[in-house]
Enzyme design. Structure first.
Site, short mmCIF file in Angstrom:
data_model
loop_
_atom_site.label_atom_id
_atom_site.label_comp_id
_atom_site.label_asym_id
_atom_site.label_seq_id
_atom_site.Cartn_x
_atom_site.Cartn_y
_atom_site.Cartn_z
CD GLU A 68 36.18 36.72 32.62
OE1 GLU A 68 36.46 37.28 33.71
OE2 GLU A 68 36.34 37.26 31.54
CG ASN A 94 35.31 42.96 38.31
OD1 ASN A 94 34.11 43.21 38.37
ND2 ASN A 94 36.21 43.84 37.94
CB VAL A 95 35.49 39.85 44.08
CG1 VAL A 95 35.63 40.20 45.56
CG2 VAL A 95 34.04 39.48 43.75
CD GLU A 96 39.19 45.80 41.27
OE1 GLU A 96 39.28 46.81 42.01
OE2 GLU A 96 39.27 45.83 40.04
CB CYS A 144 42.01 38.88 31.09
SG CYS A 144 41.95 37.66 32.41
CB CYS A 156 39.31 34.89 32.19
SG CYS A 156 39.47 35.47 33.90
CB CYS A 164 38.61 37.79 36.29
SG CYS A 164 40.08 38.71 35.78
N1 THU Z 1 38.54 41.81 34.67
C1 THU Z 1 37.65 40.79 34.69
O1 THU Z 1 36.88 40.64 35.65
N2 THU Z 1 37.62 39.93 33.64
C2 THU Z 1 38.38 40.08 32.51
O2 THU Z 1 38.36 39.20 31.66
C3 THU Z 1 39.17 41.29 32.33
C4 THU Z 1 39.48 42.04 33.58
C5 THU Z 1 38.60 42.73 35.81
C6 THU Z 1 39.78 42.53 36.71
C7 THU Z 1 39.87 43.88 37.39
O3 THU Z 1 39.02 43.87 38.52
C8 THU Z 1 39.32 44.86 36.37
O4 THU Z 1 38.66 44.07 35.39
C9 THU Z 1 40.37 45.71 35.70
O5 THU Z 1 41.38 44.92 35.16
#
Ligand code: THU
Length: 135
Positions: A61, A48-50, A92, A95, A59
């Site tokens: 994925e 994941n990259v925010e 999630c 995804c 996410c």
């Molecule tokens: N996140 C994912 O990368 N994939 C998921 O299926 C669930 C959530 C990440 C998004 C965010 O950076 C962190 O988890 C908290 O929600």
């Protein structure tokens, strides 16, 4: 399509954990790693990259699907996602839709309840087939 590859779940777990360690998560501090075996036997992964606009977070994925395409495309045979502790994480809702788009017919996912099919984690899914001209 070649779906004869056996799934090495331990290799997927290792790859997901390695991806998780590359996550950019200054806001949530919740690293995620995703890995998948493709139908033709490759392994793809993502973290994941925010960003400062929290809602636009990518996410793990999303990055993994990008890797799928950049490395030759194709379909996903098996999927594994982990959190920062290396525990299995359920994808999630958004995804699950991403995974559905690129599912191989026999796709399996490691879940907190063991191995499940795509249909079990996204029942009655909306998909490309629903975009055909209804007239
Ligand atoms: N996140 C994912 O990368 N994939 C998921 O299926 C669930 C959530 C990440 C998004 C965010 O950076 C962190 O988890 C908290 O929600």
């Amino acid at each position: 399509m070649d779906n004869t590859h056996d799934v090495d779940w331990a290799a997927l777990e290792r790859t997901a954990v390695a991806a998780m360690k590359k996550a950019y998560v200054p806001y949530s501090k919740f690293p995620v790693g995703a890995a998948a075996l493709t139908a033709d036997g490759r392994i793809v992964s993502g973290c994941n990259v925010e960003n400062a606009s929290y809602g636009l977070t990518l996410c793990a994925e999303c990055a993994m699907v990008g890797d799928l395409h950049m490395s030759g495309g194709g379909l996903l045979r098996a999927f594994y996602c982990v959190d920062g502790a290396g525990n299995v994480l359920m994808p999630c809702g958004r995804c699950r839709q991403l995974l559905y788009e690129f599912r191989a017919p026999d796709m399996e996912l490691m879940t907190t309840q063991g191995i499940k099919t795509m249909d079990q984690v996204l029942p009655d899914a909306f998909g490309p087939e629903h975009l055909e001209d209804p007239r």
